[in-house]
Design a protein around this motif. Structure first.
Motif, PDB file in Angstrom:
ATOM      1  N   ASN A   4     -15.688  -5.837  64.251  1.00 33.55           N
ATOM      2  CA  ASN A   4     -16.472  -5.854  63.019  1.00 33.55           C
ATOM      3  C   ASN A   4     -17.509  -6.971  62.997  1.00 33.55           C
ATOM      4  O   ASN A   4     -18.020  -7.317  61.932  1.00 33.55           O
ATOM      5  CB  ASN A   4     -15.538  -6.013  61.811  1.00 33.55           C
ATOM      6  CG  ASN A   4     -14.585  -4.853  61.670  1.00 33.55           C
ATOM      7  OD1 ASN A   4     -14.999  -3.703  61.630  1.00 33.55           O
ATOM      8  ND2 ASN A   4     -13.298  -5.135  61.581  1.00 33.55           N
TER       9      ASN A   4
ATOM     10  N   LYS B 260     -14.769   0.900  56.332  1.00 28.36           N
ATOM     11  CA  LYS B 260     -14.253   0.970  57.703  1.00 28.36           C
ATOM     12  C   LYS B 260     -12.748   0.780  57.722  1.00 28.36           C
ATOM     13  O   LYS B 260     -12.035   1.463  58.457  1.00 28.36           O
ATOM     14  CB  LYS B 260     -14.938  -0.094  58.555  1.00 28.36           C
ATOM     15  CG  LYS B 260     -14.736   0.089  60.048  1.00 28.36           C
ATOM     16  CD  LYS B 260     -15.635  -0.827  60.855  1.00 28.36           C
ATOM     17  CE  LYS B 260     -15.476  -0.552  62.347  1.00 28.36           C
ATOM     18  NZ  LYS B 260     -16.352  -1.425  63.159  1.00 28.36           N
TER      19      LYS B 260
ATOM     20  N   LEU C 262     -15.461   6.138  55.417  1.00 26.33           N
ATOM     21  CA  LEU C 262     -16.549   5.260  55.843  1.00 26.33           C
ATOM     22  C   LEU C 262     -17.901   5.816  55.419  1.00 26.33           C
ATOM     23  O   LEU C 262     -18.784   5.073  54.971  1.00 26.33           O
ATOM     24  CB  LEU C 262     -16.504   5.083  57.361  1.00 26.33           C
ATOM     25  CG  LEU C 262     -17.579   4.193  57.979  1.00 26.33           C
ATOM     26  CD1 LEU C 262     -17.550   2.802  57.360  1.00 26.33           C
ATOM     27  CD2 LEU C 262     -17.384   4.096  59.475  1.00 26.33           C
TER      28      LEU C 262
ATOM     29  N   SER D 139     -21.901   6.399  64.038  1.00 23.87           N
ATOM     30  CA  SER D 139     -21.544   5.115  63.418  1.00 23.87           C
ATOM     31  C   SER D 139     -22.589   4.726  62.375  1.00 23.87           C
ATOM     32  O   SER D 139     -23.755   4.506  62.713  1.00 23.87           O
ATOM     33  CB  SER D 139     -21.464   4.023  64.492  1.00 23.87           C
ATOM     34  OG  SER D 139     -21.303   2.757  63.871  1.00 23.87           O
TER      35      SER D 139
END
Length: 206
Positions: free
Chosen positions: A56, A106, A125, A205
């Motif tokens: 992260n 997340k 997410l 993503s």
């Protein structure tokens, strides 16, 4: 071919020799063999704190940079009385809060499957990503627009010594540049042989 079909059946329906592992029980019972197999596949061994930070790091760096820039802008606003700098400070604070929501999303997407969500929480997410975009528009752009119009209406738009503003811009450039470089390294590591624009376009993503 027959062995492959059997393995696939075992994956979806569990051990074919188990009498307690029918399709109906898979839907209503979280103690079935297939459900436990699915849990193990979706939930590997927990990562260490250092590993979680590394995964992260891009978002964490953005949060830290946003908070630091916001603090710098609020200090400059207190020193100069600039309404524009106050507005910018709030804008940077909203950016940091948005990045924090990405961390929340997340983390939520990693929750284990359950009866109500047998395929997991992966889409969480994307929901938080949508909330972030709304926040940027409403709280970031909206408040800045309101503050600017209000200052113009009340004549609070006199420009004094711009030195403090230049210092804030320079510090912001350094902090956001560090955050950007971390994000760029992460993208380069993930994209492999893909071109960077191809990766940005095709990656899932957010």
């Amino acid at each position: 071919s027959g062995k492959s079909e059997t393995s696939e059946l075992e994956w979806f329906h569990g051990d074919l020799d188990e009498t307690d592992d029918s399709v109906d029980e898979n839907v209503t019972d979280n103690s079935s063999v297939a459900f436990k197999q699915r849990l193990r596949a979706l939930n590997p061994k927990p990562s260490s704190p250092a590993e979680r930070i590394r995964k992260n790091l891009t978002i964490i760096a953005a949060v830290v940079a946003g908070v630091c820039v916001a603090i710098i802008k609020f200090i400059a606003a207190a020193m100069t009385g600039s309404s524009a700098m106050t507005s910018e400070g709030i804008h940077s604070l909203v950016d940091a809060a948005n990045d924090s929501l990405m961390l929340v999303g997340k983390r939520g997407s990693k929750r284990k499957p359950d009866i109500e969500h047998p395929f997991g929480y992966g889409r969480t997410l994307y929901f938080y990503t949508f909330i972030v975009s709304v926040f940027i528009l409403v709280f970031g752009g909206g408040f800045t627009f309101y503050h600017g119009v209000s200052s113009l209406r009340h004549g609070d738009n006199v420009i004094g010594d711009p030195f403090v503003a230049y210092v804030v811009l320079a510090l912001g450039l350094v902090l956001e540049g560090i955050s950007f470089s971390i994000a760029l390294r992460d993208v380069n590591r993930r994209r492999g042989d893909m071109g960077i624009w191809e990766y940005i376009r095709d990656s899932k993503s957010p």
